[in-house]
Enzyme design. Structure first.
Site, PDB file in Angstrom:
ATOM      1  N   GLU A  78       0.885  -1.175   0.000  1.00  0.00           N
ATOM      2  CA  GLU A  78       0.000   0.000   0.000  1.00  0.00           C
ATOM      3  C   GLU A  78       0.913   1.212   0.000  1.00  0.00           C
ATOM      4  O   GLU A  78       1.543   1.507   1.006  1.00  0.00           O
ATOM      5  CB  GLU A  78      -0.888   0.000   1.258  1.00  0.00           C
ATOM      6  CG  GLU A  78      -1.610  -1.303   1.539  1.00  0.00           C
ATOM      7  CD  GLU A  78      -2.830  -1.495   0.667  1.00  0.00           C
ATOM      8  OE1 GLU A  78      -3.240  -0.533  -0.003  1.00  0.00           O
ATOM      9  OE2 GLU A  78      -3.366  -2.620   0.645  1.00  0.00           O
ATOM     10  N   CYS A 131      -2.282   8.984   2.825  1.00  0.00           N
ATOM     11  CA  CYS A 131      -1.955   8.473   1.483  1.00  0.00           C
ATOM     12  C   CYS A 131      -3.028   8.837   0.472  1.00  0.00           C
ATOM     13  O   CYS A 131      -2.732   9.106  -0.680  1.00  0.00           O
ATOM     14  CB  CYS A 131      -1.768   6.964   1.547  1.00  0.00           C
ATOM     15  SG  CYS A 131      -3.196   6.105   2.222  1.00  0.00           S
TER      16      CYS A 131
END
Ligand code: NAD
Length: 528
Positions: free
Chosen positions: A265, A299
């Site tokens: 990720e 993110c």
């Protein structure tokens, strides 16, 4: 629990030395007592938090062995028994959420609402996987090659010891949210704390112990990435990594060298499109939420805002008004909307990106400066116009409260701008025409697309997968993939008539003729 600060420093008063010791006991360090410690600086005042003992490479190996030894007993428990531990953890978390919010804020400096979102995510994920994880892992019966006398099924078996490396920006949600499904699936875990935020993760480990998680089922080591992280990857059977694209590339190569699987990720440069028919007040609110959430250290937060020329001026006015309403500052209560950056390194990176853009001709419409009067690493929410290719922040992730505006003629140009670069984590579209926005979504390279929301809708919809396309990662957390990745599928086939092949008194030619006859019959019957 909250808002009670001592005179000197900002350590919340309930965090006594005894409490700290009870968390530090979960760091795997050698019995001989490695003497090295590392101490992070609290973003509130740049003063040291507490010294954390550093694990050695030998500690990582010992922790992995302990987790491996604990695996059979844990994996043999019925799913229900593992789920009970997780549901107790869930309940304890709801009762003690102020503790972890204080810790997250102390170690990382975010606003309290964003710390609460970590609690929300972990609570929802834990409850969801405890209740529904078994269904995701259910055995699948399939047709076998010879019906009636043989049967076939696909079962899910745990990977073994799963390794976890995650960053400081969501120390609780990213530190624990993936561990829960991995443990529920019958694995044991070996995790590394991030040097900025070790206490939050250790608090979580201690709470899981209180909930009944056996001693070695989740081992934790503390240390830096290049040495300890590397050692961890050498020991585990699967890696769950969250972090930057640059580090993702390094750990992926190491995992590939060992032929272990990995979910990655990674970073993003996420676009938000404002179409001509968007409700501009809603789009402005959504942009502010998504751009400045977690002080931009998220993110999936928005760094590029792509606006149709017909509404550009009106949208920018609404965005600047909404930006000005955000309360910037630090407190252990809900009194601020945007908190501090996490560290001097973060402040340096954000300042450098903005300064570089300004030096090369970008215009600052809001913010654009540090606020040492509010805290050593506080930076104002910043809106830039006139960003061009040669500026570092054009396609490079800033990871701070900074957005760049782009004016476009139509949807085609909006998609072209949105798809620039090689990352593809999250995107957003504001439009009254949801069908039209969904058709645009299909053309954006992004693992999640939020329509009429900036970023959190997809992240909060935990039954759906979340992850990146392109250089934003491999694999998905949340939903069915979020637990299945921690298992292998194993095909189990059984025969009631012994081995498949021509029986003793049947020639191979006769056997093949029977087989061909069956194939022709299936074709005639239209069975595909
Ligand atoms: P980073 O990649 O520098 O560090 C992440 C973790 O990896 C840290 O715990 C670090 O100690 C460890 N690490 C560093 N080098 C390593 C190595 N060689 N081997 C093993 N481990 C190593 O990331 P960061 O700057 O601390 O975190 C911010 C980044 O993470 C941003 O790019 C952000 O977009 C990304 N992120 C992605 C997601 C997601 O879900 N896609 C979520 C949060 C953050």
């Amino acid at each position: 629990m909250t808002a009670t600060l001592p005179d000197a420093g900002v350590r919340p008063v309930w965090i006594t030395d005894a409490k700290v010791a009870s968390w530090l006991r979960w760091v795997h360090t050698s019995a001989s007592g490695g003497s090295e410690t590392a101490t992070a600086l609290a973003p509130y005042d740049a003063l040291p938090t507490v010294p954390v003992p550093m694990s050695t490479v030998a500690d990582v190996q010992a922790a992995a062995s302990a987790a491996r030894a604990a695996r059979p007993a844990w994996a043999e428990l019925p799913y229900r028994a593992r789920a009970e531990v997780m549901l107790r953890f869930h309940d304890l978390l709801l009762e003690r959420q102020d503790e972890v919010m204080d810790l997250i804020q102390w170690e990382m400096g975010k606003a309290r609402f964003h710390a609460w979102q970590e609690v929300l995510q972990v609570a929802n994920l834990t409850r969801h996987y405890a209740r529904h994880g078994q269904a995701y892992l259910e055995t699948r019966r399939v047709r076998s090659v010879i019906p009636l006398v043989t049967s076939a099924k696909e079962v899910r078996v745990p990977k073994g010891v799963v390794g976890f490396i995650s960053p400081w920006n969501y120390p609780f949600y990213l530190g624990v949210g993936d561990v829960v499904p991995a443990l529920l699936a019958g694995n044991t875990a070996l995790g590394k704390t991030d040097p900025q935020t070790p206490l939050t993760l250790l608090w979580a480990r201690a709470l899981l112990a209180e909930a009944g998680l056996p001693e070695h089922v989740w081992e934790v080591v503390a240390g830096d990435g290049p040495t300890l992280g590397r050692a961890l990857i050498d020991e585990v059977d699967y890696l769950c990594f969250t972090g930057s694209t640059a580090t993702g590339r390094v750990v992926a190569q190491q995992a590939a060298g060992r032929l272990i699987g990995a979910s990655l990720e990674l970073g993003g440069k996420n676009p938000l499109i404002v179409r001509a028919d968007a409700r501009l007040d809603v789009a402005a609110r959504g942009t502010v939420e998504a751009a400045f959430a977690n002080t931009g250290q998220m993110c999936i937060h928005i760094e590029r805002v792509i606006v149709h020329e017909d509404v550009y001026d009106a949208f920018v006015a609404a965005l600047l008004t909404a930006t000005r309403t955000r309360r910037l500052g630090q407190s252990f209560d809900f009194g601020h909307d945007i908190g501090s950056l996490a560290s001097q390194a973060q402040l340096d990176k954000v300042s450098a990106h903005v300064d570089d853009a300004v030096a090369k001709g970008a215009t600052v419409l809001a913010g654009g400066r540090a606020r040492p009067d509010l805290g050593p690493y506080v930076y104002e929410p910043t809106v830039l116009a006139g960003v061009t290719d040669e500026m570092d922040l054009c396609l490079g992730e800033t990871f701070g409260p900074v957005v760049a505006l782009y004016r476009v003629r139509d949807d085609e140009e909006a998609i072209a701008v949105a798809n620039r670069g090689r990352q593809g984590l999250s995107a957003s579209i504001f439009s009254k025409d949801i069908g039209g926005a969904e058709r645009l979504a299909a053309r954006i390279r992004a693992g999640s697309v939020n329509i009429n929301d900036g970023a959190s809708l997809a992240a909060g919809s935990i039954e759906a997968g979340m992850g990146g396309m392109g250089e934003s990662g491999l694999g998905r957390r949340h939903g069915s993939e979020g637990i299945k990745r921690f298992t292998e599928s194993q095909t189990v086939v059984s025969s009631r008539v012994g081995p498949v092949g021509p029986p003793p008194r049947v020639s191979v030619e006769r056997f093949v003729a029977i087989g061909n006859g069956q194939l022709r019959l299936l074709r005639r019957l239209g069975v595909r």
